[in-house]
Design a protein around this motif. Structure first.
Motif, short mmCIF file in Angstrom:
data_model
loop_
_atom_site.label_atom_id
_atom_site.label_comp_id
_atom_site.label_asym_id
_atom_site.label_seq_id
_atom_site.Cartn_x
_atom_site.Cartn_y
_atom_site.Cartn_z
N ILE A 6 40.04 33.73 44.66
CA ILE A 6 40.14 33.39 43.24
C ILE A 6 40.11 31.87 43.18
O ILE A 6 41.10 31.19 43.44
N ASN A 55 37.27 36.93 37.93
CA ASN A 55 38.42 36.98 38.83
C ASN A 55 38.96 38.40 38.99
O ASN A 55 39.37 38.79 40.09
N VAL A 77 45.17 32.57 35.24
CA VAL A 77 44.49 33.39 36.24
C VAL A 77 45.26 34.66 36.56
O VAL A 77 44.68 35.75 36.66
#
Length: 264
Positions: A6, A55, A77
């Motif tokens: 990621i 992601n 994220v």
């Protein structure tokens, strides 16, 4: 086994390069996603790994999820991936200042979590990583992660309360070394040496000195004394550094890094 990245910045690229060079993983076993199309294209072209659409797609397929994003991006994220990370996946964070407890809280559940602090010399296979884990990570899983991290340098397990010290000792300190190298070269240029040559001489001196300490196991003070002949040039320079507070300045810089890491 699928390893998912990621973020595909410098540290991620160093890790990918090391894994491929040591044949720990094949390109088709590595997944990744980055925010910018340019980065995604560059990494795919250089390493041949699989670039996925976002992601969440990476996190859903990976057996090892490596969070290689900056601390300020963490919240955004983790929101994208927290519900799709496999129950038995190993999550590895390389973000400074984000504790195991904070990361678990962001995910909203317990998971197998490793926190590590690598540094930029990993880009040339000479990295140094401090590593800690939570109670869900087995010895076998920790060994597997250490093999990945050791593909681009050295890695040692430390208790989590020392990770901030790792930030000061090795995570941030390459910047101090580069400042020192630049200053060494400037001094040589002042004495008449061409700049390119000055950089090479200074860099090799630092590289050789570090290797000498690591390979002999001698105390740095003992190695310093070996260079300082009575009444010679080196002891004159050492005296000047002591007068200017060289050691104290370095210690204060490390302390500043540690405190900043603790507050993030």
């Amino acid at each position: 086994m699928k390893i998912g990245f990621i973020g595909l910045g410098n540290m991620a690229k160093a890790m990918i390069g090391g894994m491929l060079a040591k044949e720990i993983a094949r390109p088709e076993e590595i997944l990744g996603f980055a925010k910018t199309e340019k980065t995604r294209e560059n990494v795919k072209e250089k390493y041949g790994i699989q670039i996925l659409g976002d992601n969440a797609a990476v996190a859903a397929r990976a057996d090892i999820v490596i969070l290689a994003v900056k601390p300020q991006m963490f919240g955004e994220v983790i929101l994208q991936i927290k519900d799709v990370v496999k129950e038995d996946a190993l999550v590895v964070s390389i973000a400074a200042g984000k504790t195991i407890t904070q990361i678990e809280r962001a995910f909203g559940r317990k998971l197998k979590l490793i926190r590590c602090m690598p540094n930029t010399p990993a880009l040339v296979g000479e990295g140094c990583s401090g590593v800690c884990r939570n109670e869900r990570v087995s010895d076998g899983e920790m060994k597997q992660c250490m093999e990945l991290l050791q593909s681009f340098g050295i890695a040692e397990e430390v208790p989590e309360h020392l990770i901030d010290a790792v930030v000061g000792a090795s995570g941030s300190s390459p910047a101090f070394v580069f400042m020192f190298l630049e200053a060494l070269a400037d001094g040589a240029v002042k004495a008449g040496m061409p700049r390119g040559q000055a950089y090479r001489f200074a860099a090799q001196a630092v590289l050789g000195s570090a290797r000498l300490m690591l390979e002999t196991g001698k105390h740095p003070g003992e190695l310093k004394d070996m260079v300082c002949s009575p009444g010679g040039t080196t002891i004159e320079g050492v005296e000047t550094l002591e007068k200017m507070g060289f050691r104290s300045a370095v210690m204060e810089a490390v302390d500043a890094c540690v405190k900043k890491s603790e507050s993030m």
